[in-house]
Design a protein around this motif. Sequence first.
Motif, PDB file in Angstrom:
ATOM      1  N   THR A 193     -11.154 -40.141  21.307  1.00  0.00           N
ATOM      2  CA  THR A 193     -11.092 -38.796  20.754  1.00  0.00           C
ATOM      3  C   THR A 193     -11.697 -37.796  21.720  1.00  0.00           C
ATOM      4  OG1 THR A 193     -11.269 -39.674  18.504  1.00  0.00           O
ATOM      5  CG2 THR A 193     -11.746 -37.338  18.794  1.00  0.00           C
ATOM      6  N   PHE A 194     -10.895 -36.796  22.077  1.00  0.00           N
ATOM      7  CA  PHE A 194     -11.385 -35.678  22.871  1.00  0.00           C
ATOM      8  C   PHE A 194     -11.368 -34.428  21.991  1.00  0.00           C
ATOM      9  CE2 PHE A 194      -9.401 -38.292  26.359  1.00  0.00           C
ATOM     10  CZ  PHE A 194     -10.578 -38.583  27.045  1.00  0.00           C
ATOM     11  N   ASP A 195     -12.541 -33.991  21.526  1.00  0.00           N
ATOM     12  CA  ASP A 195     -12.614 -32.748  20.766  1.00  0.00           C
ATOM     13  C   ASP A 195     -13.061 -31.585  21.634  1.00  0.00           C
ATOM     14  OD1 ASP A 195     -11.553 -33.221  18.248  1.00  0.00           O
ATOM     15  OD2 ASP A 195     -13.371 -34.210  17.541  1.00  0.00           O
ATOM     16  N   GLY A 196     -13.317 -31.845  22.896  1.00  0.00           N
ATOM     17  CA  GLY A 196     -13.458 -30.805  23.903  1.00  0.00           C
ATOM     18  C   GLY A 196     -12.335 -30.972  24.906  1.00  0.00           C
ATOM     19  N   ASN A 197     -12.076 -29.929  25.682  1.00  0.00           N
ATOM     20  CA  ASN A 197     -11.004 -30.007  26.672  1.00  0.00           C
ATOM     21  C   ASN A 197     -11.384 -30.943  27.816  1.00  0.00           C
ATOM     22  OD1 ASN A 197      -9.404 -28.206  25.243  1.00  0.00           O
ATOM     23  ND2 ASN A 197     -10.230 -26.423  26.315  1.00  0.00           N
ATOM     24  N   VAL A 198     -10.369 -31.523  28.449  1.00  0.00           N
ATOM     25  CA  VAL A 198     -10.555 -32.495  29.530  1.00  0.00           C
ATOM     26  C   VAL A 198      -9.955 -31.907  30.802  1.00  0.00           C
ATOM     27  CG1 VAL A 198     -10.107 -34.847  30.324  1.00  0.00           C
ATOM     28  CG2 VAL A 198     -10.367 -34.374  27.861  1.00  0.00           C
ATOM     29  N   SER A 199     -10.750 -31.827  31.868  1.00  0.00           N
ATOM     30  CA  SER A 199     -10.286 -31.242  33.127  1.00  0.00           C
ATOM     31  C   SER A 199     -10.631 -32.157  34.297  1.00  0.00           C
ATOM     32  CB  SER A 199     -10.948 -29.878  33.370  1.00  0.00           C
ATOM     33  OG  SER A 199     -10.577 -28.937  32.389  1.00  0.00           O
ATOM     34  N   ALA A 200      -9.828 -32.061  35.333  1.00  0.00           N
ATOM     35  CA  ALA A 200     -10.188 -32.715  36.590  1.00  0.00           C
ATOM     36  C   ALA A 200     -11.349 -31.965  37.238  1.00  0.00           C
ATOM     37  CB  ALA A 200      -8.992 -32.737  37.526  1.00  0.00           C
ATOM     38  N   ASN A 201     -12.160 -32.672  37.971  1.00  0.00           N
ATOM     39  CA  ASN A 201     -13.225 -32.025  38.719  1.00  0.00           C
ATOM     40  C   ASN A 201     -12.638 -31.105  39.789  1.00  0.00           C
ATOM     41  OD1 ASN A 201     -15.974 -31.615  39.597  1.00  0.00           O
ATOM     42  ND2 ASN A 201     -15.528 -32.992  41.312  1.00  0.00           N
ATOM     43  N   LEU A 210      -5.735 -48.288  25.324  1.00  0.00           N
ATOM     44  CA  LEU A 210      -6.239 -48.186  23.951  1.00  0.00           C
ATOM     45  C   LEU A 210      -5.787 -49.330  23.057  1.00  0.00           C
ATOM     46  CD1 LEU A 210      -5.830 -44.336  23.331  1.00  0.00           C
ATOM     47  CD2 LEU A 210      -7.533 -45.568  24.670  1.00  0.00           C
ATOM     48  N   SER A 211      -4.893 -50.181  23.517  1.00  0.00           N
ATOM     49  CA  SER A 211      -4.420 -51.351  22.751  1.00  0.00           C
ATOM     50  C   SER A 211      -3.990 -50.968  21.337  1.00  0.00           C
ATOM     51  CB  SER A 211      -5.507 -52.424  22.698  1.00  0.00           C
ATOM     52  OG  SER A 211      -5.837 -52.870  24.002  1.00  0.00           O
ATOM     53  N   GLY A 212      -3.283 -49.848  21.232  1.00  0.00           N
ATOM     54  CA  GLY A 212      -2.764 -49.395  19.947  1.00  0.00           C
ATOM     55  C   GLY A 212      -3.621 -48.361  19.269  1.00  0.00           C
ATOM     56  N   GLY A 213      -4.809 -48.094  19.793  1.00  0.00           N
ATOM     57  CA  GLY A 213      -5.657 -47.056  19.232  1.00  0.00           C
ATOM     58  C   GLY A 213      -5.070 -45.675  19.455  1.00  0.00           C
ATOM     59  N   ALA A 214      -5.651 -44.685  18.766  1.00  0.00           N
ATOM     60  CA  ALA A 214      -5.134 -43.322  18.834  1.00  0.00           C
ATOM     61  C   ALA A 214      -5.757 -42.541  19.983  1.00  0.00           C
ATOM     62  CB  ALA A 214      -5.402 -42.596  17.521  1.00  0.00           C
ATOM     63  N   LEU A 215      -4.944 -41.734  20.629  1.00  0.00           N
ATOM     64  CA  LEU A 215      -5.426 -40.670  21.502  1.00  0.00           C
ATOM     65  C   LEU A 215      -5.549 -39.463  20.597  1.00  0.00           C
ATOM     66  CD1 LEU A 215      -6.146 -39.622  24.345  1.00  0.00           C
ATOM     67  CD2 LEU A 215      -3.735 -39.025  24.623  1.00  0.00           C
ATOM     68  N   ILE A 244      -0.384 -41.236  19.771  1.00  0.00           N
ATOM     69  CA  ILE A 244      -0.831 -39.889  20.107  1.00  0.00           C
ATOM     70  C   ILE A 244      -0.911 -39.058  18.837  1.00  0.00           C
ATOM     71  CG2 ILE A 244      -0.323 -37.798  21.418  1.00  0.00           C
ATOM     72  CD1 ILE A 244       1.141 -39.561  23.451  1.00  0.00           C
ATOM     73  N   THR A 245      -2.153 -38.775  18.403  1.00  0.00           N
ATOM     74  CA  THR A 245      -2.388 -37.906  17.248  1.00  0.00           C
ATOM     75  C   THR A 245      -3.098 -36.625  17.670  1.00  0.00           C
ATOM     76  OG1 THR A 245      -4.534 -38.923  16.736  1.00  0.00           O
ATOM     77  CG2 THR A 245      -2.585 -39.946  15.756  1.00  0.00           C
ATOM     78  N   ASN A 246      -3.368 -36.471  18.941  1.00  0.00           N
ATOM     79  CA  ASN A 246      -4.105 -35.333  19.477  1.00  0.00           C
ATOM     80  C   ASN A 246      -3.395 -34.028  19.123  1.00  0.00           C
ATOM     81  OD1 ASN A 246      -4.241 -33.274  21.819  1.00  0.00           O
ATOM     82  ND2 ASN A 246      -6.115 -34.465  22.084  1.00  0.00           N
ATOM     83  N   VAL A 270       4.305 -41.053  19.060  1.00  0.00           N
ATOM     84  CA  VAL A 270       3.869 -39.663  18.940  1.00  0.00           C
ATOM     85  C   VAL A 270       3.787 -39.322  17.459  1.00  0.00           C
ATOM     86  CG1 VAL A 270       4.385 -37.256  19.488  1.00  0.00           C
ATOM     87  CG2 VAL A 270       4.906 -39.048  21.148  1.00  0.00           C
ATOM     88  N   SER A 271       2.541 -39.194  16.965  1.00  0.00           N
ATOM     89  CA  SER A 271       2.311 -38.861  15.560  1.00  0.00           C
ATOM     90  C   SER A 271       1.778 -37.447  15.404  1.00  0.00           C
ATOM     91  CB  SER A 271       1.320 -39.853  14.937  1.00  0.00           C
ATOM     92  OG  SER A 271       1.829 -41.172  14.984  1.00  0.00           O
ATOM     93  N   ALA A 272       1.588 -36.729  16.518  1.00  0.00           N
ATOM     94  CA  ALA A 272       1.182 -35.324  16.475  1.00  0.00           C
ATOM     95  C   ALA A 272       2.410 -34.458  16.222  1.00  0.00           C
ATOM     96  CB  ALA A 272       0.513 -34.931  17.785  1.00  0.00           C
TER      97      ALA A 272
END
Length: 336
Positions: free
Chosen positions: A50-58, A69-74, A97-99, A120-122
Amino acid sequence: LGDFTSDLPMTISNNITTSSAGVFLGAQTFNAAVTVSGSPTLTTGGGDLTFDGNVSANIADTDSLTVSLSGGALAGTGIIGSANALNAFSSTSAINITNTGGTISTGSGNISFSGGTATVSAANFALSTTSGNITFSSALQIASDNFLQIWPGGSVSFQTVDGAGSAGDGNLYVFAGGTSATAGVIGGTLALGALTSDLPMTISNNITTSSAGLLTGAQTFNAAVTVSGSPTLTTGGGDLTFDGNVSANIDDTDSLTVSLSGGALAGTGIIGFVNVFNAFSSTSAINITNTATLSAGSGNISFSGGTATVSADFALLTDSGNITFSSALQIASNKL
């Protein structure tokens, strides 16, 4: 670890591995901004990421992220590739993908899914690259009337694409900006609700859409289409629109079958353009509103399984093949 959670902004430059083998879920949860440095892999063993903040490259278009994720949700609300786009993003196992952040963005590197089904579930999700390719080496499923947008800077390719749950699920749109699209079997298990491509596309496998869900079953090709082999396009009553010209891959060798169940053969594209088809078949009712020409070589053009209605000025041409109407033909105030 069993679980890992961070409420602070975090820089990730090394692998993080969690597992549901014990009493915990294997979840990894990042509630603040994440900066990716280098090429770390996040592995959850079936737990959610779970990413509840934004994700950026350095550094923009330099750092990459791999998830397993072996079937887990993004999951979460964070944009992945926000201030600085990642160089590449890879999923190497099944992923859901539920993000709701809505986007995974990369630069010159690729976005790739392999090792298991990507679901894709989003409700509305986009994959975007500046010049990289977008590749599904494993199955893709799109749930409900969810809308998956593909914005490739390079090419896009699909292995198999299906609805997830029931026929008519899923809306797949490949936008312009890239080079080409290659379609695997689409709707072979559960028909999609709609398919649109703004990129030139090669079709060598069957594509099936359906209006059984909330969508129309339409298939729309806004750029050139190359037909390789003998695919069948089935819309379940939706329209099949060619607004780019349609050609055989090899002149007088490849064939196209359509089954529209009363839907329109629409658009402005010439069907059998640079290379003519060997044969063309319509196996159900069809309404021809296309304003161009359909051409075949030594094979036949045939209409069967339902009334063929001509609602536009249209021409049927063969080099030496037959033209056959085994069902009724109706001509509106137009010329055939």
